[in-house]
Design an enzyme around this catalytic site. Structure first.
Site, PDB file in Angstrom:
ATOM      1  N   CYS A   4     -34.393  87.853 -12.205  1.00 43.71           N
ATOM      2  CA  CYS A   4     -34.030  88.668 -11.056  1.00 43.71           C
ATOM      3  C   CYS A   4     -35.279  89.358 -10.506  1.00 43.71           C
ATOM      4  O   CYS A   4     -36.006  90.019 -11.258  1.00 43.71           O
ATOM      5  CB  CYS A   4     -32.989  89.702 -11.464  1.00 43.71           C
ATOM      6  SG  CYS A   4     -32.600  90.894 -10.159  1.00 43.71           S
ATOM      7  N   CYS A  45     -34.873  93.390 -11.119  1.00 42.74           N
ATOM      8  CA  CYS A  45     -34.853  94.067 -12.422  1.00 42.74           C
ATOM      9  C   CYS A  45     -35.351  93.195 -13.572  1.00 42.74           C
ATOM     10  O   CYS A  45     -35.357  93.624 -14.725  1.00 42.74           O
ATOM     11  CB  CYS A  45     -33.436  94.557 -12.731  1.00 42.74           C
ATOM     12  SG  CYS A  45     -32.247  93.225 -13.034  1.00 42.74           S
ATOM     13  N   CYS A 105     -27.197  88.459 -10.426  1.00 41.01           N
ATOM     14  CA  CYS A 105     -27.753  89.202 -11.548  1.00 41.01           C
ATOM     15  C   CYS A 105     -26.659  90.079 -12.151  1.00 41.01           C
ATOM     16  O   CYS A 105     -26.040  90.885 -11.431  1.00 41.01           O
ATOM     17  CB  CYS A 105     -28.927  90.068 -11.106  1.00 41.01           C
ATOM     18  SG  CYS A 105     -29.623  91.067 -12.457  1.00 41.01           S
ATOM     19  N   CYS A 155     -27.796  94.060 -11.861  1.00 36.38           N
ATOM     20  CA  CYS A 155     -27.971  94.812 -10.616  1.00 36.38           C
ATOM     21  C   CYS A 155     -27.207  94.098  -9.508  1.00 36.38           C
ATOM     22  O   CYS A 155     -26.415  93.198  -9.771  1.00 36.38           O
ATOM     23  CB  CYS A 155     -29.456  94.985 -10.276  1.00 36.38           C
ATOM     24  SG  CYS A 155     -30.308  93.474  -9.776  1.00 36.38           S
ATOM     25  N   ASP A 184     -54.002  68.173 -12.459  1.00 39.35           N
ATOM     26  CA  ASP A 184     -53.423  68.581 -13.735  1.00 39.35           C
ATOM     27  C   ASP A 184     -52.145  67.780 -13.978  1.00 39.35           C
ATOM     28  O   ASP A 184     -51.155  67.925 -13.256  1.00 39.35           O
ATOM     29  CB  ASP A 184     -53.113  70.077 -13.685  1.00 39.35           C
ATOM     30  CG  ASP A 184     -52.506  70.613 -14.986  1.00 39.35           C
ATOM     31  OD1 ASP A 184     -52.303  69.812 -15.919  1.00 39.35           O
ATOM     32  OD2 ASP A 184     -52.237  71.827 -15.044  1.00 39.35           O
TER      33      ASP A 184
END
Length: 449
Positions: free
Chosen positions: A208, A211, A230, A233, A358
């Site tokens: 999230c 939070c 979430c 929250c 990479d």
């Protein structure tokens, strides 16, 4: 138009004509030359166009192609950059190709695929009506960095065109993580009943942004996409403006689905490509294209460079799939899994600048699924053949069952001896270029992109 712009455009058009006439190529150099002569030339070239930009990690090319076909139903004159030349010089070359010195009163449009890092250089001169954000996944870490860095690049680019509407994938949490100066609308999937689940532990972007709690989902489509919220929250998926309401059929070659209650079909497989169609639909509706016209645009779309592109090589049907990051590769493997017939699999790995230098990303991709597919033969090749060989061995493919063929011409020769009629090729960007160039040299396809 200034004298400087006029001269730069004339030189660029002449250069493009020479390269295409005598060398059968050169999609970016004319733009590079023109831009050197007049750094602001893109603003002049694009002045009379309604512009839609498509950017994001995966799905840019097909979303651009679908959006082009959709808007073609409305605009009598429309251009795009189908060759994948999606940086500033390639965008300039696209406009050079279609530039006319005569005045045309008809409304024109441009649908442009733009590299995420290049967006800020393009919107410095072009002020689009809409910018599609497809998704942000970990890709080319040497160039883009982590997903939050990539997303900030996109936001910075969009901010230079504050009147442009951002048309975002609402199922991607990252697109709801920051406020923007641009207005936003969202598209997404809304076809399943609510449940309760989390994304796979090896998934990026599931914290999230308010939070740092782990996001939960009412349903998932793939990777970190879905109806998220979430539990700690009030952060959750935003309201969707354009919704996929039913998925009635999906196989390795096509999908049928409903958007806002209207049925559509695309002739390309995979759930990830339905998102691309949903993005194209959203822009079409924003620009007042009717649902019937959108349906016609989808029907007119063809498979394009490296996106389930089918090439006939004698009695073999070779399907080329561009792969460049773990999420994209996993989706291609899941799409292939839907094919009921046996097939051979070829994996070609390069690590040039355009691929991303990479190659550690292959260890995050779910190659373990290969051993459970209806595969009769597995071949590995490319400039990093040792890396992809090791990865598939770890995934459970015994060494004695792997054909190791580094050379592209030898891989094509081996197509003809495959034990199956169908062959699926998974190849990185420059490997696709090399493969198509050799197929053109051998007369199986026409040259170019």
């Amino acid at each position: 138009m200034s004298i400087r712009s006029a001269f730069a455009i004339a030189v660029g058009r002449t250069t493009r004509w020479g390269l295409h006439t005598f060398l059968k190529g050169g999609s970016s150099y004319p733009g590079q030359l023109t831009q050197k002569m007049d750094p602001t030339v893109l603003g002049t070239l694009s002045r009379n166009y309604d512009v839609v930009i498509v950017t994001g990690t995966n799905g840019k090319t097909l979303t651009t192609a679908l959006t082009y076909q959709v808007l073609k139903q409305k605009y009598p004159e429309i251009i795009t950059n189908p060759t994948g030349a999606n940086m500033l010089q390639g965008i300039i070359s696209t406009f050079l190709e279609h530039h006319s010195y005569t005045k045309n009163t008809e409304k024109k449009a441009a649908v442009l695929e733009v590299d995420e890092a290049s967006l800020i250089h393009v919107t410095k001169y072009i002020k689009p009506k809409a910018i599609i954000f497809t998704n942000v996944f970990r890709d080319q870490m040497d160039r883009y960095g982590e997903i939050y860095t990539t997303y900030q690049m996109m936001l910075n680019g969009a901010a230079l065109a504050p009147n442009a509407l951002i048309v975002s994938n609402g199922d991607a949490p990252i697109f709801n993580s920051k406020e923007t100066v641009n207005k936003r609308v969202y598209f997404g999937f809304d076809h399943l009943p609510d449940g309760e689940l989390k994304a796979h532990y090896n998934t990026d972007g599931v914290l999230c942004p308010q939070c740092n709690n782990i996001l939960h989902y009412k349903f998932l489509t793939y990777s970190n996409l879905g109806k998220y919220y979430c539990p700690n929250c009030d952060f959750k998926r935003p309201d969707l403006t354009y919704r996929l309401t039913n998925l009635s059929h999906m196989d390795h070659q096509s999908s049928r689905f409903e958007i806002d209650g209207e049925e559509f079909e695309i002739k390309i497989g995979g759930q990830y490509n339905i998102y691309n169609a949903l993005a194209a639909y959203s822009v079409g509706r924003i620009l007042d294209v009717s649902t019937d016209q959108i349906r016609a645009g989808f029907a007119a779309s063809k498979r394009i460079f490296g996106r389930q592109e089918v090439i006939q090589i004698e009695d073999k049907e070779v399907t080329i799939n561009l792969v460049k990051n773990p999420v994209g590769l996993n989706q291609v493997l899941e799409m292939i899994q839907l094919d009921p017939e046996p097939f051979s699999l070829v994996s070609i790995l390069n690590a040039n600048y355009a691929d991303g230098t990479d190659v550690s990303w292959i260890w995050d991709a779910n190659y373990e699924i290969v051993k459970d597919l209806n595969v009769k033969e597995v071949t590995v090749g490319g400039e990093r053949v040792e890396d992809i060989t090791a990865r598939l061995e770890v995934a459970g493919i015994p060494e004695e069952e792997l054909q190791v063929i580094p050379s592209i011409p030898e891989i094509i020769k081996n197509f003809k001896n495959a034990p199956t009629k169908k062959i699926y090729v998974l190849a990185t960007y420059t490997a696709v270029l090399q493969l198509r160039k050799e197929l053109a040299n051998q007369g199986y396809i026409e040259g170019g992109m």
